[in-house]
Motif scaffolding. Structure first.
Motif, PDB file in Angstrom:
ATOM      1  N   GLU A 136       0.826  -1.203   0.000  1.00 55.26           N
ATOM      2  CA  GLU A 136       0.000   0.000   0.000  1.00 55.26           C
ATOM      3  C   GLU A 136       0.865   1.260   0.000  1.00 55.26           C
ATOM      4  OE1 GLU A 136      -3.109  -0.197   2.847  1.00 55.26           O
ATOM      5  OE2 GLU A 136      -4.014   1.682   2.155  1.00 55.26           O
ATOM      6  N   GLU A 137       1.913   1.228   0.808  1.00 58.96           N
ATOM      7  CA  GLU A 137       2.805   2.387   0.854  1.00 58.96           C
ATOM      8  C   GLU A 137       3.483   2.583  -0.495  1.00 58.96           C
ATOM      9  OE1 GLU A 137       5.630   2.317   4.097  1.00 58.96           O
ATOM     10  OE2 GLU A 137       6.814   3.926   3.175  1.00 58.96           O
ATOM     11  N   ARG A 139      -9.873   4.919  -9.169  1.00 60.58           N
ATOM     12  CA  ARG A 139      -9.652   3.889  -8.163  1.00 60.58           C
ATOM     13  C   ARG A 139      -8.828   2.762  -8.754  1.00 60.58           C
ATOM     14  NH1 ARG A 139     -15.536   2.373  -6.443  1.00 60.58           N
ATOM     15  NH2 ARG A 139     -15.630   2.588  -8.712  1.00 60.58           N
ATOM     16  N   MET A 140      -8.139   2.040  -7.881  1.00 64.05           N
ATOM     17  CA  MET A 140      -7.322   0.929  -8.350  1.00 64.05           C
ATOM     18  C   MET A 140      -8.190  -0.318  -8.511  1.00 64.05           C
ATOM     19  SD  MET A 140      -3.796  -0.434  -6.713  1.00 64.05           S
ATOM     20  CE  MET A 140      -4.283  -1.299  -5.241  1.00 64.05           C
ATOM     21  N   LYS A 141      -7.925  -1.078  -9.566  1.00 69.14           N
ATOM     22  CA  LYS A 141      -8.707  -2.289  -9.798  1.00 69.14           C
ATOM     23  C   LYS A 141      -7.894  -3.562  -9.566  1.00 69.14           C
ATOM     24  CE  LYS A 141     -11.432  -4.485 -13.462  1.00 69.14           C
ATOM     25  NZ  LYS A 141     -12.014  -4.241 -14.790  1.00 69.14           N
ATOM     26  N   ALA A 142      -6.662  -3.563 -10.071  1.00 66.00           N
ATOM     27  CA  ALA A 142      -5.869  -4.794  -9.994  1.00 66.00           C
ATOM     28  C   ALA A 142      -4.396  -4.463 -10.126  1.00 66.00           C
ATOM     29  CB  ALA A 142      -6.271  -5.746 -11.104  1.00 66.00           C
ATOM     30  N   VAL A 143      -3.561  -5.415  -9.734  1.00 65.15           N
ATOM     31  CA  VAL A 143      -2.114  -5.239  -9.853  1.00 65.15           C
ATOM     32  C   VAL A 143      -1.478  -6.536 -10.326  1.00 65.15           C
ATOM     33  CG1 VAL A 143       0.040  -4.924  -8.542  1.00 65.15           C
ATOM     34  CG2 VAL A 143      -1.907  -3.430  -8.082  1.00 65.15           C
ATOM     35  N   LEU A 163      -6.859  -8.149  -2.623  1.00 65.90           N
ATOM     36  CA  LEU A 163      -5.855  -9.176  -2.342  1.00 65.90           C
ATOM     37  C   LEU A 163      -4.418  -8.686  -2.492  1.00 65.90           C
ATOM     38  CD1 LEU A 163      -7.384 -12.461  -3.832  1.00 65.90           C
ATOM     39  CD2 LEU A 163      -6.965 -11.937  -1.426  1.00 65.90           C
ATOM     40  N   ILE A 164      -4.215  -7.601  -3.226  1.00 70.33           N
ATOM     41  CA  ILE A 164      -2.836  -7.119  -3.338  1.00 70.33           C
ATOM     42  C   ILE A 164      -2.492  -6.273  -2.103  1.00 70.33           C
ATOM     43  CG2 ILE A 164      -3.326  -5.026  -4.723  1.00 70.33           C
ATOM     44  CD1 ILE A 164      -0.241  -7.253  -5.076  1.00 70.33           C
ATOM     45  N   LEU A 165      -3.484  -5.630  -1.529  1.00 69.12           N
ATOM     46  CA  LEU A 165      -3.200  -4.798  -0.352  1.00 69.12           C
ATOM     47  C   LEU A 165      -3.168  -5.618   0.925  1.00 69.12           C
ATOM     48  CD1 LEU A 165      -5.278  -1.588  -1.193  1.00 69.12           C
ATOM     49  CD2 LEU A 165      -2.843  -2.037  -1.603  1.00 69.12           C
ATOM     50  N   LYS A 166      -4.021  -6.647   0.980  1.00 70.98           N
ATOM     51  CA  LYS A 166      -4.060  -7.499   2.177  1.00 70.98           C
ATOM     52  C   LYS A 166      -4.068  -8.963   1.760  1.00 70.98           C
ATOM     53  CE  LYS A 166      -6.013  -4.530   5.646  1.00 70.98           C
ATOM     54  NZ  LYS A 166      -4.917  -3.574   5.634  1.00 70.98           N
ATOM     55  N   THR A 167      -3.416  -9.788   2.564  1.00 71.08           N
ATOM     56  CA  THR A 167      -3.470 -11.226   2.278  1.00 71.08           C
ATOM     57  C   THR A 167      -4.864 -11.738   2.634  1.00 71.08           C
ATOM     58  OG1 THR A 167      -2.834 -11.883   4.502  1.00 71.08           O
ATOM     59  CG2 THR A 167      -1.053 -11.453   2.938  1.00 71.08           C
ATOM     60  N   MET A 218       6.004  -5.988   0.159  1.00 69.94           N
ATOM     61  CA  MET A 218       6.827  -6.241  -1.018  1.00 69.94           C
ATOM     62  C   MET A 218       7.974  -7.159  -0.601  1.00 69.94           C
ATOM     63  SD  MET A 218       5.528  -4.276  -3.483  1.00 69.94           S
ATOM     64  CE  MET A 218       6.729  -3.753  -4.683  1.00 69.94           C
ATOM     65  N   SER A 219       7.729  -8.465  -0.588  1.00 70.12           N
ATOM     66  CA  SER A 219       8.773  -9.433  -0.274  1.00 70.12           C
ATOM     67  C   SER A 219       8.372 -10.749  -0.932  1.00 70.12           C
ATOM     68  CB  SER A 219       8.900  -9.626   1.240  1.00 70.12           C
ATOM     69  OG  SER A 219       7.749 -10.285   1.735  1.00 70.12           O
ATOM     70  N   TYR A 220       9.352 -11.630  -1.098  1.00 73.85           N
ATOM     71  CA  TYR A 220       9.063 -12.912  -1.748  1.00 73.85           C
ATOM     72  C   TYR A 220       7.945 -13.633  -1.006  1.00 73.85           C
ATOM     73  CZ  TYR A 220      13.424 -12.297  -4.355  1.00 73.85           C
ATOM     74  OH  TYR A 220      14.400 -11.818  -5.183  1.00 73.85           O
ATOM     75  N   GLU A 221       8.089 -13.684   0.356  1.00 73.57           N
ATOM     76  CA  GLU A 221       7.164 -14.534   1.106  1.00 73.57           C
ATOM     77  C   GLU A 221       5.778 -13.916   1.256  1.00 73.57           C
ATOM     78  OE1 GLU A 221       9.909 -13.136   2.116  1.00 73.57           O
ATOM     79  OE2 GLU A 221       9.713 -12.199   4.085  1.00 73.57           O
ATOM     80  N   SER A 222       5.721 -12.611   1.404  1.00 73.09           N
ATOM     81  CA  SER A 222       4.402 -12.015   1.609  1.00 73.09           C
ATOM     82  C   SER A 222       3.592 -12.010   0.311  1.00 73.09           C
ATOM     83  CB  SER A 222       4.536 -10.594   2.143  1.00 73.09           C
ATOM     84  OG  SER A 222       3.272  -9.990   2.271  1.00 73.09           O
ATOM     85  N   LEU A 223       4.242 -11.693  -0.801  1.00 68.45           N
ATOM     86  CA  LEU A 223       3.493 -11.661  -2.062  1.00 68.45           C
ATOM     87  C   LEU A 223       3.001 -13.048  -2.456  1.00 68.45           C
ATOM     88  CD1 LEU A 223       5.496  -9.006  -4.090  1.00 68.45           C
ATOM     89  CD2 LEU A 223       3.081  -8.883  -3.492  1.00 68.45           C
TER      90      LEU A 223
END
Ligand SMILES: Cc1cc2nc3c(=O)[nH]c(=O)nc-3n(C[C@H](O)[C@H](O)[C@H](O)COP(=O)(O)O)c2cc1C
Ligand code: SF4
Ligand code: SF4
Ligand code: SF4
Ligand code: FES
Lengths: 175, 447, 329
Positions: free
Chosen positions: B261-262, B278-282, B296-300, B308-313
Motif C-alpha cells: 500500500e505504501e 480507483r485501483m482495480k488490480a495489480v 488481495l494485493i493490499l491485504k493477504t 513487497m517481499s518474496y514470502e508475503s506476495l
C-alpha cells in the motif's frame, strides 16, 4: 517463402569488415558461430536494415557455416527484417503496459498520418510501421523505437508530429 | 528515505563515467575481492541471503556453489540483461545510468567463479545501452580493472557484450546460452543444468543484472550486513519498475518488506492512482505472475498487510497470492478491462513461444484466439471453461517455464475476475460501449 | 544395474537408462508413446511431451515424488524409482491434452493422407479416444512443396518433432533442411526451396511420425494396408541393404527401412536402395515382415469405410502421373 534476392554483390566495407573481425575474435577458438547474431545486426546496419538471402549467404561463408544455419537463426529473432523496410522503421510496442497507456492510439495516429497500415511502407519509402512486443519501456509509455533510439511518452498528436518532422528533416540533411 | 544499495550514487553528476564513478568509491570491491580467495567471495554472497533478481528468486550464493569447479574446465559467467518481461524495465535503468556498477559486479563475480571470459547478454533493442556498456568496459580496461593481470594479481578477465535480436525466450537461461552460441533460442532440456553443462558445454552461471550489480556492496560491507536489510526471507533491497495507471511510473529501489500500500500510494514511490481513479488490480512481478484484485494485493487472505517481499506476495499460494517475480509492477485502474489485458498477454506469449514443445506452441495460440473471441463479443460461456482447461494442460507440461508463464495470467484472471469474462459473453454491446472489448480502431490496425 | 518400477512392474536396467527405454525393455502397454524421441537421433526427444509420466518416488535415496510430470524419453531412471504411466490418471489426462494440442493445427485429413495406416499421430489420437480438438479456429495451412525429386513436404501436417532436421544434420553432409521462424509459425523448410539431395535424405521420410514428409514415388499409388511388406536385402556399398519391400503381387510399390517394435528404423538405408531398385529381382526376399503392434492396420483400427477416395484413384496413379492429382490434397 522468402526467396528475396537483393541481386547485389554483398560485401562489407573495410570499416565494417574490421568490426566483423573484431566481433569474431571475441569468442574462444572454434566458437565463431557465436558471432552470428551480432554480424546479422551489422549486415542490417550496412545494407538497408534488412536481410537478403545474398547477405545471409555472405555471413554463412564468413563464419564457415551452412546457409540454412543462418536462415534458421535470422527467422527466429524478430529484430531481423526479412523484407525490405523504409528509411525509418517505427517499431511500436503494443504489449499490456503500453496498451493501457495508449499504444493503440499511437498506432492509429501514425497510420492516419502516414496513410499506411502496420506492416506497410509509406509511398515515399520513408516510414515502415511495425508492431513489437514489450521493449522494456513500460513506465514511459506509449513509445516506439526507431533505430538507435527509444521515443517515449508519445501521448499527444503534437509529440508525434514533432517526431515525424524531426525524422524527415534528418533524412534530408543526410542526403 | 529508505535504504539504498544500488541507486545510492545514481544522482551524482557524471556517475556514468569511469572517473566520477571511481572517485566516488567505485571499483573498491575489486581491490578487496582480488585479495580474497574466490570461494570466500562465494561464502560472503551465500551469507548475504541474496536471491536472484531475474524472476525465479533462486539463492545466488547457492547457485554459485553448484558451479563445477573441480573438473578444471573453463567456467563462464553470463549476465542476463535480456530484460523482456512485460512490466520490467529496471536493468535497463541500472545499465544506462550507472553502467560501471554492473561492470564492477561482473569483475568481482567472475573472479569468485574463476571465469576468465564473461558475457553480458543484452537484448538487441537496447542499442544505446550496448554502446554505453562497451564504453564502460573500455574505460575499465584502460584503468587496469579488466584484461590481463588485473591489478597485478595475475587474474585475467575479458568481458564481452553480446547482443540479442528480439526474442523474449532468450531471457530463459538455457535459451540465452543457445542464442549466445549463435543458434535459435530454444531452451535446453534440464538436467543437465548450466552449472555443469552450460555455455559451449562448460560450467556456467547465469545471473540477472541486478543480482550481479549488488555483489560489490556485499563484498565491501559483508554478507551479514546485507542480510540485515529487508526481511528474514527476503534480504536486501530490490529494484521495482512501476508502470500502468499510476502518477509516478519509474524505477524505485525499495527495501524488501515495504508495505504494498505504501509503495503504491506514497509520494516517495508511485504517488497513487492517476487521474483520481480507483485501483482495480495489480500484476506485481511482471506479466507472468498472477494478477490480483485490489483487496488481495493490499491485504493477504488472512487480512494481514501485504508486503513487497518474496514470502508475503506469495502468501496464499496461487489461490489468493502472487509472486515478486522480476519486480515489474503494473497497476490497473477501474477503467481497464481484465479480459482485454489477458488477451494482450496471451498474444505476447503466443508471439514469444519458441515453438519447441507442443503444449506451449499450440496452447498459447489457442488461448489467444479464445480470448480474442471473448473480447470481441463472440464468446460463449463454455469458452471460459475451455480456456481454463487449456491453460491447465499447458502448465507444468512444458520444457521451460514460458509455458507456465503463459498459463498463470490466464488462470488468475479467470480465478479473480470470472464475472468480467461472463459479462463479456452476456453483454458484448455494453462492453464495447464502455470501451471494454476491442475498440474499432485497434481492430482496423491489427496487422 | 538399478531397479525401477513402472506401473507396478519391477525391472532391472543399466544405470543411465531413460525411463522410456526402461519401459521399452518390458514392452506392452507400459511403454509411453513417443512422437519426437528417436533412439538413434542424437538430441531428439523432449519436445512433443507425449511421453510424460509421473514419478511417484524419485529414488531409493530420495523418495520424494517429482513435483511435475516428466518426459520419460529424457529423464534417467534412478535406483528405486517408482514411475506411473497408464496407472496415473494425471498422466492419462495430460496425454489427452497433448493429443488435443497436436491436433489444434492438424488437418486430420487421414482419408487422403499417404501416412494413414502407419501414422504415429493417428495411433496416438486413437489410443486416447480423441478424434478431434475442441478448437474450431482456422488452422495454419501451407501449400505442399517438393523438396527435391523424391520427397514431398506437407507442412500442414507437420507436428514439429524435429526428427527430420536431425537426420539432415546427423546423417547427411551440408544440411540444407531446417526449421525456420518461431513458435506456432515455425516451419520446415529448405528456405529457398533447395533440393534435398544426398545419399541418406530418404530416411527423413521414415523418421517422420506423420504424413508431412512422404515419398513422391509412392504418393497415392496405394494404401499401405493393401500391400504385403516383405523383408528383403541386397548387397549395397552405401548401407546395410536391409529393407522392407512393399509389394502387391510382384510389383514393388515402395522400399523403406525396417522399423522395429517401437516403430524406429535401426539401420538407415541409402537412397539408391530406396528409389533405384523397384524390380523384385534386384532383391533377395527373406519372407513376410511381421507387422508390429504399432501399426493401426494390425490393430484393426482403421477401416476401409474411412477411405473417402475411390480405390481406383490410388491404383490408377503411377509415378509419372501423380502430379495431376495435386489438387486432391
Ligand atoms: C521465459 C523466461 C524469460 C526470462 N527472462 C529473463 C530476463 O529477461 N532477465 C533475467 O534476468 N531473467 C530472466 N528469466 C530468468 C532466467 O531464466 C534465470 O532464472 C535468471 O537469469 C537467473 O538469474 P538470477 O538468479 O540472478 O535471477 C527468464 C525466465 C524465463 C522462463
Ligand atoms: S515452453 Fe514454450 S518457450 Fe519453453 S521450450 Fe516449450 S515451446 Fe519453447
Ligand atoms: S498425418 Fe496422420 S493424423 Fe495426420 S492426416 Fe495423415 S494419417 Fe491422419
Ligand atoms: S516434417 Fe515430419 S519429421 Fe520433420 S519435424 Fe515435421 S513431423 Fe517431424
Ligand atoms: S517422446 Fe518424449 S517428449 Fe516426445
Amino acid at each position: 517463402m522468402l526467396a528475396v534476392k537483393s541481386g547485389k554483390q554483398v560485401e562489407f566495407s573495410p570499416a565494417a569488415m574490421d568490426r566483423a573481425r573484431e566481433i569474431i575474435s571475441r569468442y574462444p577458438d572454434g566458437k565463431q558461430k557465436s558471432a552470428l547474431l551480432p554480424l546479422l545486426h551489422l549486415v542490417q546496419d550496412e545494407f538497408g536494415n534488412w536481410l537478403s538471402v545474398d547477405s545471409m549467404d555472405y555471413i554463412a561463408r564468413l563464419l564457415h557455416i551452412q546457409p540454412i544455419e543462418v536462415y534458421e537463426v535470422a527467422t527466429f529473432y524478430s529484430m531481423y527484417n526479412m523484407q525490405p523496410v523504409g528509411r525509418f522503421l517505427l517499431e511500436i510496442c503494443h504489449t499490456g503496459p503500453c496498451e493501457i497507456r495508449g499504444a493503440e492510439e499511437l498506432i492509429s495516429t501514425l497510420q492516419n498520418k502516414l496513410l499506411i497500415k502496420v506492416g506497410e511502407t509509406s509511398a515515399d519509402g520513408m516510414f515502415t510501421l511495425k508492431r513489437v512486443e514489450c521493449l522494456a519501456a513500460c513506465g514511459y509509455a506509449p513509445m516506439l523505437q526507431c533505430g538507435m533510439h527509444y521515443h517515449e511518452f508519445l501521448d499527444s498528436e503534437e509529440k508525434i508530429d514533432r517526431l515525424l518532422n524531426d525524422l524527415r528533416s534528418k533524412a534530408t540533411q543526410n542526403n | 528515505m529508505s535504504k539504498k544499495i544500488l541507486l545510492d550514487k545514481i544522482n551524482i553528476e557524471g556517475i556514468k563515467s569511469f572517473d566520477v564513478y571511481r572517485a566516488n568509491g567505485g571499483y573498491a570491491s575489486v581491490e578487496k575481492a582480488l585479495k580474497m580467495a574466490p570461494n570466500d567471495v562465494i561464502e560472503e554472497v551465500k551469507k548475504s541471503g541474496l536471491r536472484g533478481r531475474g524472476g525465479a528468486g533462486f539463492p545466488t550464493g547457492m547457485k554459485w556453489s553448484f558451479l563445477d569447479k573441480k573438473s578444471g574446465r573453463p567456467k563462464y559467467l553470463v549476465c542476463n540483461a535480456d530484460e523482456s518481461e512485460p512490466g520490467t524495465f529496471k536493468d535497463r535503468y541500472l545499465m544506462e545510468f550507472i553502467p560501471h556498477l554492473l561492470i564492477e559486479g561482473m569483475i568481482v563475480s567472475s573472479f569468485a567463479l574463476e571465469a576468465n571470459l564473461s558475457f553480458i547478454y543484452v537484448r538487441g533493442e537496447f542499442r544505446w545501452i550496448i554502446k554505453i556498456l562497451e564504453q564502460a568496459i573500455a574505460e575499465a580496461k584502460r584503468a587496469g580493472f579488466l584484461g590481463k593481470n588485473i591489478l597485478g594479481t595475475g587474474y585475467d578477465l575479458e568481458l564481452v557484450v553480446q547482443t540479442g535480436a528480439g526474442a523474449y525466450i532468450c531471457g530463459e537461461e538455457t535459451a540465452l546460452l543457445e542464442s549466445l552460441e549463435g543458434k535459435r533460442g530454444l531452451p535446453r532440456i534440464k538436467p543437465p543444468f548450466p552449472a555443469v553443462v552450460g555455455l559451449y558445454g562448460m560450467p556456467t552461471v547465469v545471473n540477472n543484472v541486478e543480482s550481479i550489480a549488488v555483489v560489490p556492496w556485499i563484498v565491501l560491507n559483508s554478507g551479514e550486513e546485507y542480510a540485515k536489510v529487508g526481511t528474514a526471507k527476503s534480504a536486501g533491497t530490490k529494484l521495482i519498475s512501476a508502470c500502468g495507471n499510476i502518477n509516478k511510473p519509474g524505477v524505485y529501489e525499495i527495501e524488501l518488506g515495504l508495505p504494498v500500500e505504501e509503495f503504491i500510494f506514497s509520494e516517495e514511490y508511485c504517488g497513487g492512482i492517476a487521474n483520481g481513479k480507483r485501483m482495480k488490480a495489480v500484476v506485481a512481478g511482471g506479466s507472468s505472475v498472477p494478477i490480483l484484485p485490489t483487496e488481495l494485493i493490499l491485504k493477504t487472505a488472512a487480512g494481514e498487510n501485504r508486503l513487497m517481499s518474496y514470502e508475503s506476495l506469495s502468501d496464499g499460494g496461487f489461490a489468493t497470492g502472487t509472486m515478486l517475480g522480476s519486480g515489474g509492477f503494473i497497476v490497473y485502474d477501474e477503467d481497464q478491462c481484465i479480459v482485454r489485458n489477458t488477451w494482450n498477454f496471451a498474444r505476447f506469449y503466443h508471439h514469444e513461444s519458441c515453438g519447441q514443445c507442443s503444449p506451449c506452441r499450440e496452447g498459447t495460440g489457442w488461448m489467444e484466439r479464445i480470448l480474442h473471441s471473448i473480447e470481441n463479443g463472440h464468446g460463449k460461456m463454455s469458452d471460459i471453461d475451455l480456456l481454463w482447461d487449456v491453460q491447465r494442460k499447458i502448465e507444468g507440461n512444458t520444457i521451460c517455464p514460458l509455458g507456465d508463464a503463459a498459463a498463470w495470467p490466464v488462470a488468475s484472471a479467470i480465478r479473480h475476475f470470472r464475472e468480467e469474462f461472463e459479462w463479456h459473453v452476456m453483454e458484448p454491446k455494453e462492453c464495447m460501449n464502455r470501451n471494454y472489448g476491442l475498440r474499432e480502431k485497434s481492430i482496423m490496425s491489427i496487422a | 544395474m538399478i531397479k525401477v518400477t513402472i506401473d507396478n512392474i519391477e525391472i532391472e536396467v543399466a544405470e543411465g537408462t531413460t525411463i522410456m527405454n526402461a519401459a521399452r525393455q518390458v514392452g506392452g502397454k507400459i511403454v509411453p508413446p513417443a512422437m519426437c524421441y528417436y533412439t538413434s537421433l542424437k538430441g531428439s526427444g523432449g519436445k512433443c511431451r507425449a511421453c510424460l509420466v509421473k514419478v511417484a518416488q524419485g529414488s531409493a535415496k530420495d523418495p520424494r515424488p517429482m513435483p511435475k510430470l516428466v518426459a520419460s524419453c529424457c529423464t534417467n531412471a534412478q535406483d528405486g524409482m517408482v514411475v506411473q504411466n497408464i496407472t496415473s490418471p494425471d498422466v492419462v489426462e495430460a496425454r489427452r491434452g497433448i493429443v488435443e494440442m497436436l491436433l489444434v493445427n492438424h488437418p486430420l485429413d487421414c482419408p487422403i493422407c499417404d501416412q494413414a495406416g502407419e501414422c504415429e499421430l493417428q495411433n496416438f489420437a486413437f489410443d486416447h479416444g480423441l478424434e478431434k480438438t475442441r478448437s474450431d479456429f482456422h488452422r495454419r495451412e501451407f501449400d505442399p512443396i517438393d523438396i527435391g525429386p523424391h520427397i514431398k513436404l506437407h507442412m500442414t501436417r507437420c507436428i514439429l518433432c524435429y526428427r527430420c532436421t536431425m537426420v539432415a544434420d546427423q546423417l547427411t553432409e551440408e544440411r540444407v533442411h531446417g526449421i525456420l521462424w518461431r513458435g506456432e509459425k515455425s516451419e520446415i523448410s529448405t528456405y529457398i526451396q533447395k533440393a534435398v539431395e544426398n545419399d541418406f535424405s530418404g530416411n527423413m521420410i521414415d523418421v517422420c511420425p506423420v504424413g508431412a514428409l512422404t515419398d513422391r514415388h509412392f504418393r497415392f499409388r496405394n494404401r499401405v494396408w493393401y500391400l504385403n511388406p516383405m523383408d528383403a536385402h541386397r548387397d549395397c556399398k552405401k548401407c546395410s541393404g536391409k529393407v522392407v519391400l512393399w509389394l502387391r503381387g510382384e510389383e514393388v510399390y515402395r522400399v523403406t527401412g525396417r522399423k522395429d517394435e517401437v516403430g524406429e528404423v535401426k539401420e538407415f538405408i541409402c537412397n539408391e536402395c530406396r528409389w533405384d531398385h523397384f524390380d523384385v529381382k534386384d532383391w533377395k526376399v527373406e519372407g513376410p515382415r511381421e507387422m508390429e503392434k504399432w501399426s493401426v492396420i494390425t490393430a484393426n483400427k482403421y477401416s476401409d469405410e474411412a477411405v473417402e477416395l475411390p480405390d481406383e484413384l490410388y491404383s490408377k496413379l503411377n509415378n509419372e502421373k501423380w502430379n495431376e492429382f495435386e489438387g486432391v490434397t
